[in-house]
Structure formats: C-alpha cells, structure tokens
Write a protein that holds these residues in place. Structure first.
Motif, PDB file in Angstrom:
ATOM      1  N   THR A 117       0.849  -1.188   0.000  1.00 41.61           N
ATOM      2  CA  THR A 117       0.000   0.000   0.000  1.00 41.61           C
ATOM      3  C   THR A 117       0.886   1.240   0.000  1.00 41.61           C
ATOM      4  O   THR A 117       1.407   1.632   1.053  1.00 41.61           O
ATOM      5  CB  THR A 117      -0.917   0.001   1.245  1.00 41.61           C
ATOM      6  OG1 THR A 117      -1.588  -1.255   1.305  1.00 41.61           O
ATOM      7  CG2 THR A 117      -1.930   1.114   1.185  1.00 41.61           C
ATOM      8  N   PRO A 118       1.081   1.878  -1.151  1.00 43.63           N
ATOM      9  CA  PRO A 118       2.028   2.986  -1.226  1.00 43.63           C
ATOM     10  C   PRO A 118       1.613   4.226  -0.433  1.00 43.63           C
ATOM     11  O   PRO A 118       2.448   4.966   0.029  1.00 43.63           O
ATOM     12  CB  PRO A 118       2.121   3.299  -2.712  1.00 43.63           C
ATOM     13  CG  PRO A 118       0.915   2.698  -3.328  1.00 43.63           C
ATOM     14  CD  PRO A 118       0.490   1.568  -2.441  1.00 43.63           C
ATOM     15  N   GLU A 119       0.314   4.455  -0.236  1.00 48.33           N
ATOM     16  CA  GLU A 119      -0.131   5.659   0.464  1.00 48.33           C
ATOM     17  C   GLU A 119      -1.064   5.267   1.604  1.00 48.33           C
ATOM     18  O   GLU A 119      -2.244   5.002   1.391  1.00 48.33           O
ATOM     19  CB  GLU A 119      -0.845   6.613  -0.496  1.00 48.33           C
ATOM     20  CG  GLU A 119      -1.353   7.890   0.142  1.00 48.33           C
ATOM     21  CD  GLU A 119      -0.285   8.661   0.904  1.00 48.33           C
ATOM     22  OE1 GLU A 119      -0.550   9.074   2.047  1.00 48.33           O
ATOM     23  OE2 GLU A 119       0.825   8.821   0.380  1.00 48.33           O
ATOM     24  N   LEU A 120      -0.517   5.213   2.802  1.00 42.96           N
ATOM     25  CA  LEU A 120      -1.327   4.898   3.971  1.00 42.96           C
ATOM     26  C   LEU A 120      -1.837   6.151   4.658  1.00 42.96           C
ATOM     27  O   LEU A 120      -2.815   6.115   5.368  1.00 42.96           O
ATOM     28  CB  LEU A 120      -0.507   4.082   4.984  1.00 42.96           C
ATOM     29  CG  LEU A 120      -0.217   2.645   4.602  1.00 42.96           C
ATOM     30  CD1 LEU A 120       0.788   2.041   5.550  1.00 42.96           C
ATOM     31  CD2 LEU A 120      -1.497   1.837   4.597  1.00 42.96           C
TER      32      LEU A 120
ATOM     33  N   GLY B 222       6.741   6.741   2.833  1.00 46.44           N
ATOM     34  CA  GLY B 222       6.058   5.602   2.226  1.00 46.44           C
ATOM     35  C   GLY B 222       6.837   4.342   2.554  1.00 46.44           C
ATOM     36  O   GLY B 222       7.791   4.362   3.336  1.00 46.44           O
ATOM     37  N   PRO B 223       6.449   3.232   1.941  1.00 46.23           N
ATOM     38  CA  PRO B 223       7.157   1.974   2.210  1.00 46.23           C
ATOM     39  C   PRO B 223       8.555   1.976   1.630  1.00 46.23           C
ATOM     40  O   PRO B 223       8.840   2.643   0.639  1.00 46.23           O
ATOM     41  CB  PRO B 223       6.266   0.928   1.537  1.00 46.23           C
ATOM     42  CG  PRO B 223       5.488   1.676   0.514  1.00 46.23           C
ATOM     43  CD  PRO B 223       5.339   3.067   1.012  1.00 46.23           C
ATOM     44  N   LEU B 224       9.442   1.219   2.255  1.00 46.30           N
ATOM     45  CA  LEU B 224      10.781   1.025   1.736  1.00 46.30           C
ATOM     46  C   LEU B 224      10.769  -0.014   0.624  1.00 46.30           C
ATOM     47  O   LEU B 224      11.492   0.094  -0.359  1.00 46.30           O
ATOM     48  CB  LEU B 224      11.724   0.593   2.859  1.00 46.30           C
ATOM     49  CG  LEU B 224      13.198   0.382   2.495  1.00 46.30           C
ATOM     50  CD1 LEU B 224      13.816   1.701   2.007  1.00 46.30           C
ATOM     51  CD2 LEU B 224      13.976  -0.148   3.678  1.00 46.30           C
ATOM     52  N   PHE B 225       9.921  -1.023   0.777  1.00 45.68           N
ATOM     53  CA  PHE B 225       9.808  -2.098  -0.202  1.00 45.68           C
ATOM     54  C   PHE B 225       8.566  -1.879  -1.051  1.00 45.68           C
ATOM     55  O   PHE B 225       7.613  -1.254  -0.614  1.00 45.68           O
ATOM     56  CB  PHE B 225       9.712  -3.470   0.508  1.00 45.68           C
ATOM     57  CG  PHE B 225      10.920  -3.780   1.344  1.00 45.68           C
ATOM     58  CD1 PHE B 225      12.049  -4.354   0.779  1.00 45.68           C
ATOM     59  CD2 PHE B 225      10.936  -3.506   2.694  1.00 45.68           C
ATOM     60  CE1 PHE B 225      13.172  -4.643   1.547  1.00 45.68           C
ATOM     61  CE2 PHE B 225      12.041  -3.792   3.478  1.00 45.68           C
ATOM     62  CZ  PHE B 225      13.162  -4.359   2.902  1.00 45.68           C
ATOM     63  N   ASP B 226       8.579  -2.429  -2.257  1.00 49.19           N
ATOM     64  CA  ASP B 226       7.429  -2.309  -3.152  1.00 49.19           C
ATOM     65  C   ASP B 226       6.933  -3.710  -3.532  1.00 49.19           C
ATOM     66  O   ASP B 226       7.570  -4.384  -4.319  1.00 49.19           O
ATOM     67  CB  ASP B 226       7.809  -1.533  -4.407  1.00 49.19           C
ATOM     68  CG  ASP B 226       6.646  -1.355  -5.371  1.00 49.19           C
ATOM     69  OD1 ASP B 226       5.488  -1.652  -4.979  1.00 49.19           O
ATOM     70  OD2 ASP B 226       6.881  -0.929  -6.506  1.00 49.19           O
ATOM     71  N   LEU B 227       5.837  -4.114  -2.925  1.00 46.34           N
ATOM     72  CA  LEU B 227       5.281  -5.447  -3.217  1.00 46.34           C
ATOM     73  C   LEU B 227       4.014  -5.342  -4.064  1.00 46.34           C
ATOM     74  O   LEU B 227       3.254  -6.302  -4.147  1.00 46.34           O
ATOM     75  CB  LEU B 227       4.951  -6.189  -1.913  1.00 46.34           C
ATOM     76  CG  LEU B 227       6.127  -6.505  -0.991  1.00 46.34           C
ATOM     77  CD1 LEU B 227       5.641  -7.257   0.236  1.00 46.34           C
ATOM     78  CD2 LEU B 227       7.203  -7.277  -1.705  1.00 46.34           C
ATOM     79  N   SER B 228       3.773  -4.182  -4.669  1.00 47.74           N
ATOM     80  CA  SER B 228       2.529  -4.011  -5.447  1.00 47.74           C
ATOM     81  C   SER B 228       2.604  -4.708  -6.788  1.00 47.74           C
ATOM     82  O   SER B 228       3.576  -5.147  -7.261  1.00 47.74           O
ATOM     83  CB  SER B 228       2.223  -2.549  -5.646  1.00 47.74           C
ATOM     84  OG  SER B 228       3.305  -1.859  -6.211  1.00 47.74           O
TER      85      SER B 228
END
Length: 138
Positions: A123-126, A132-138
C-alpha cells in the motif's frame, strides 16, 4: 482508514516498546536468564535485541518505513522465540506450559508482523506516516 491504521500501529508497537525498555532497564537480570537458556554473549544479546525491538517499533509508530519496521520485528522475534522459549527443553510441566504459551504468542506476533509488512509494502499511500514503504510489493 488512516486513523484506524495509525491506532493499530501504535497499539501493536506498545508491546515492543515496553519490551525494549525492559531490555535496557533490567539488562543484567535478563542477561542472567538469557545465559541460563544458553544464549551466547547474553548481555550483548539483551542490549542488541532491545535496540532492534525499539528501532522496529519506532519505525512502525512513526510511519518511517513502517514496512521495514515490521519486517525487522519479525526477524528479531525468530531467534528470541527459538532461544528464549524452547518449551521442548523443559522438564517441569508448568515451566513447559509457560514457555509453550510464550512461544505460541511470539509465533502469532511473527505472523502478524509479516502480514503487516506485506500490507504496508503493498500500500504505497497509507496516510499519517512520515515516509512511504521502503519495499514495493505491489
């Protein structure tokens, strides 16, 4: 939704922040117990694990790469769980039951931290976070 996630981050982190403070405030006593469980360099282990728990929890509370904070908490809990709550080594039935409960609690916390890591990394925008997140699992 943003406020609910923030409340959840704070509540989840309270356990780890309290534990981290205990690691520092009671380092000698905790090192003695860690030594009795066969932990090498028990005082250093107590202080390092306390620092990592604090770092992970603060990351989650502040929303500063909360995904990385969750992953750190999960990783730190694995050796703590295996070394400090080895119920299979206990011979006293009550001690065995107590350690098994703590082991299972930590397993649940590891699972929750891994799920929340994936949630935060996906979820890039909480909202209500510093980054934002350090990792990108999208």
């Amino acid at each position: 939704m943003d406020v609910v996630v923030l409340i959840g981050r704070v509540l989840f982190s309270v356990l780890f922040l309290g534990s981290a403070m205990g690691h520092f405030a009671n380092a000698d006593a905790m090192a003695g117990y860690a030594q009795s469980q066969g932990v090498p360099a028990p005082k250093a282990g107590v202080l390092v694990s306390g620092g990592l728990l604090a770092l992970g929890a603060l990351s989650v509370v502040l929303g500063l790469w909360a995904d990385a904070g969750m992953l750190l908490l999960a990783i730190v809990l694995v050796p703590i769980t295996l070394m400090m709550h080895a119920f299979w080594k206990e011979t006293d039935p009550q001690a065995k039951q107590t350690q098994q409960i703590q082991f299972n609690k930590n397993l649940a916390l590891i699972g929750a931290a891994l799920m929340l890591f994936a949630f935060f990394a996906h979820t890039p925008e909480l909202g209500l976070t510093l980054t934002g997140p350090l990792f990108d699992l999208s």
